[in-house]
Structure formats: structure tokens, C-alpha cells
Design a protein around this motif. Structure first.
Motif, PDB file in Angstrom:
ATOM      1  N   LEU A  10      93.248 -73.963 -38.274  1.00 18.72           N
ATOM      2  CA  LEU A  10      94.516 -73.536 -38.859  1.00 18.72           C
ATOM      3  C   LEU A  10      95.410 -72.922 -37.791  1.00 18.72           C
ATOM      4  O   LEU A  10      96.634 -73.101 -37.804  1.00 18.72           O
ATOM      5  CB  LEU A  10      94.248 -72.541 -39.989  1.00 18.72           C
ATOM      6  CG  LEU A  10      95.458 -72.055 -40.790  1.00 18.72           C
ATOM      7  CD1 LEU A  10      96.236 -73.225 -41.378  1.00 18.72           C
ATOM      8  CD2 LEU A  10      95.011 -71.098 -41.893  1.00 18.72           C
ATOM      9  N   ILE A  14      99.280 -74.010 -36.873  1.00 20.99           N
ATOM     10  CA  ILE A  14     100.375 -73.040 -36.878  1.00 20.99           C
ATOM     11  C   ILE A  14     101.035 -72.975 -35.503  1.00 20.99           C
ATOM     12  O   ILE A  14     102.266 -72.951 -35.384  1.00 20.99           O
ATOM     13  CB  ILE A  14      99.859 -71.653 -37.296  1.00 20.99           C
ATOM     14  CG1 ILE A  14      99.442 -71.684 -38.772  1.00 20.99           C
ATOM     15  CG2 ILE A  14     100.913 -70.578 -37.055  1.00 20.99           C
ATOM     16  CD1 ILE A  14      98.745 -70.423 -39.237  1.00 20.99           C
ATOM     17  N   PHE A  31     103.310 -71.858 -44.777  1.00 21.30           N
ATOM     18  CA  PHE A  31     102.380 -72.125 -45.877  1.00 21.30           C
ATOM     19  C   PHE A  31     102.816 -73.347 -46.683  1.00 21.30           C
ATOM     20  O   PHE A  31     102.013 -74.246 -46.964  1.00 21.30           O
ATOM     21  CB  PHE A  31     102.295 -70.891 -46.776  1.00 21.30           C
ATOM     22  CG  PHE A  31     101.516 -71.101 -48.042  1.00 21.30           C
ATOM     23  CD1 PHE A  31     100.145 -71.328 -48.001  1.00 21.30           C
ATOM     24  CD2 PHE A  31     102.146 -71.075 -49.276  1.00 21.30           C
ATOM     25  CE1 PHE A  31      99.416 -71.522 -49.170  1.00 21.30           C
ATOM     26  CE2 PHE A  31     101.428 -71.268 -50.445  1.00 21.30           C
ATOM     27  CZ  PHE A  31     100.059 -71.494 -50.394  1.00 21.30           C
ATOM     28  N   ILE A  34     102.277 -76.625 -44.731  1.00 21.44           N
ATOM     29  CA  ILE A  34     100.863 -77.002 -44.645  1.00 21.44           C
ATOM     30  C   ILE A  34     100.371 -77.562 -45.979  1.00 21.44           C
ATOM     31  O   ILE A  34      99.635 -78.559 -46.026  1.00 21.44           O
ATOM     32  CB  ILE A  34     100.019 -75.789 -44.208  1.00 21.44           C
ATOM     33  CG1 ILE A  34     100.372 -75.411 -42.762  1.00 21.44           C
ATOM     34  CG2 ILE A  34      98.528 -76.093 -44.317  1.00 21.44           C
ATOM     35  CD1 ILE A  34      99.774 -74.101 -42.298  1.00 21.44           C
ATOM     36  N   GLU A  53      98.360 -68.297 -48.934  1.00 23.02           N
ATOM     37  CA  GLU A  53      99.365 -67.808 -47.986  1.00 23.02           C
ATOM     38  C   GLU A  53      98.797 -66.703 -47.103  1.00 23.02           C
ATOM     39  O   GLU A  53      99.138 -66.593 -45.928  1.00 23.02           O
ATOM     40  CB  GLU A  53     100.600 -67.309 -48.737  1.00 23.02           C
ATOM     41  CG  GLU A  53     101.754 -66.929 -47.805  1.00 23.02           C
ATOM     42  CD  GLU A  53     103.065 -66.719 -48.537  1.00 23.02           C
ATOM     43  OE1 GLU A  53     103.891 -65.933 -48.041  1.00 23.02           O
ATOM     44  OE2 GLU A  53     103.270 -67.345 -49.601  1.00 23.02           O
ATOM     45  N   VAL A  56      97.188 -68.136 -44.061  1.00 21.54           N
ATOM     46  CA  VAL A  56      98.156 -68.516 -43.034  1.00 21.54           C
ATOM     47  C   VAL A  56      98.591 -67.286 -42.244  1.00 21.54           C
ATOM     48  O   VAL A  56      98.657 -67.311 -41.010  1.00 21.54           O
ATOM     49  CB  VAL A  56      99.379 -69.210 -43.671  1.00 21.54           C
ATOM     50  CG1 VAL A  56     100.455 -69.477 -42.620  1.00 21.54           C
ATOM     51  CG2 VAL A  56      98.957 -70.507 -44.343  1.00 21.54           C
TER      52      VAL A  56
END
Length: 237
Positions: A10, A14, A31, A34, A53, A56
Motif C-alpha cells: 500500500l 501511495i 482512499f 485506491i 481510510e 491509507v
């Protein structure tokens, strides 16, 4: 032989999104992107279909710390209510030389005074700024508009319907502010250097003198309502 599926973390996702984005990106937008990718981009993106969220945000904070400690000359800065990759402040001299920028441009004291008044009292009219500074600010307003540090956000409902000014996202990015709540307190701006002597900028006194008369207490029509598009128009009706 079927190609082995490659999973990414992740934090990698990001980081790539922040690197590719031209503007600061909010956590909520990261968020949403994704989650949308999990629906629209096939099996490769489905591994993050069930993330929250808060996941994230947690991954972003970890990445922010990792990049900050990497001594790479890069940081993930929180500015203008979002996050973006940018170079660290310490690397400025070499970057300016590389890009042939020269010394960084600095705002004059009158421009800084004008910008501070707009930032703290927005939405604000030109006449309100002039009542605080005690001088004509046509040139300062024009300069700040050209620098995209302030913008026209609508018109006041006061007689003559004067233009209302506020700060921009570029203002937030330039001063490294995540939100306007991070502006320093008024007491820290009580004295602003002047030329050739110190000038006192008493914003609180100006607020008292104009209580009930300024646009801060008046309903204002937004830029969308008035159809105001030309930000270079600094004339007051």
C-alpha cells in the motif's frame, strides 16, 4: 506457465500516486482512488478492495516518516489540506543553481502586510485592507493576484458590490500550511517591519473599528454565483 502475480504494498501505491500528482492529494482522495481502482482496474488492483481510510492514512504516515529519514533530499509535505512530494528546504541552493533560478524572490514589506490582512480577514474587500494599512493598495493587490497568492472569490453585498479577496492553494503551498488554522496568532503579527522604521499593524483595533460594517459580517455571493472569472480585474465598483 502463467506469469506470477506481483503484489505491491500500500505504501508503494501511495508513494507512486503522490509522485505522479501535480497538486497536493488529500487522504480521502487517495482512499477513493485506491477503492475505485479495485473496481475498475482488474485483478491486479483488487488486493486493496477491502481497505479502510484509516489504513491509507497509516500507510501514508509510515511512508512520510520513511522518506523523511532516508536522507534522499525529498520529503512528503502536508500542505494545502493534502500531501505531496517535494525537495527538502536544505537542498534549495543547489536546486536554484541547477535550474538557474538565482536567489529566491521575496515579497516586499507592504506586500506581506497586505497578504497578511487578506489571509486573516478573508473574505475581505480592497477598502477594508486600505483601512487597516492606511494607504492605497491597488498595486499590492494587483501584484498578489499576479503571483496567484490571492484570488477574487466573489462580491460583497455592500453598496457598490465591491470584490472580495481570499488566499489561494498556492498561498498554502508557498508558506507550507496544511490549513488556514496553522496561521500564526495575531499577536505574532502585531509588529511588521516597515521602511525605514517599524510600522505597527494593529489588526485587532481595525476589527473593533469596523465591527458590523465589514464584509466579514456580511453575506457574500461566491465567485460561482456572480460568474466572476477574471481575477486580474482589481477595480472596485
Amino acid at each position: 506457465m502463467e506469469e506470477e502475480k506481483r503484489n505491491v504494498s500500500l505504501r508503494q501505491v501511495i508513494g507512486a500516486m503522490l509522485f505522479a500528482a501535480r497538486q497536493p492529494v488529500k487522504i480521502s482522495d487517495l482512499f477513493k482512488t485506491i477503492k475505485d481502482a479495485a473496481k475498475n482496474q482488474g485483478e491486479e488492483a483488487e488486493q486493496f478492495a477491502s481497505i479502510k481510510e484509516k489504513d491509507v492514512e497509516s500507510a501514508l504516515r509510515e511512508l512520510q516518516e520513511e522518506v523523511g529519514n532516508s536522507q534522499s533530499g525529498l520529503i512528503i509535505a502536508e500542505v494545502a489540506n493534502g500531501f505531496k512530494f517535494q525537495t527538502s528546504h536544505e537542498t534549495g541552493p543547489w536546486l536554484r543553481e541547477l535550474l538557474s533560478i538565482g536567489k529566491p524572490a521575496r515579497l516586499s514589506h507592504p506586500a506581506l502586510e497586505t497578504l497578511a490582512i487578506v489571509a486573516y480577514r478573508q473574505p475581505v474587500t480592497k477598502s477594508d485592507v486600505e483601512s487597516v494599512r492606511g494607504v492605497n493598495v491597488d498595486a499590492m493587490i494587483k501584484n498578489l493576484l499576479e503571483l496567484q497568492l490571492i484570488r477574487i472569490i466573489g462580491r460583497s453585498t455592500l453598496p457598490g458590490r465591491p470584490l472580495l479577496y481570499g488566499t489561494t492553494q498556492k498561498f498554502m503551498e508557498h508558506f507550507g500550511l496544511a490549513s488556514l488554522n496553522e496561521l500564526p496568532g495575531l499577536e505574532q503579527l502585531a509588529r511588521v517591519p516597515g521602511e525605514p522604521e517599524q510600522r505597527e499593524l494593529n489588526l485587532e483595533e481595525a476589527d473593533e473599528n469596523e465591527a458590523g460594517a465589514g464584509p466579514m459580517g456580511e453575506p457574500a455571493e461566491t465567485e460561482e454565483q456572480t460568474g466572476e472569472q477574471n481575477e486580474s480585474d482589481t477595480s472596485e465598483n
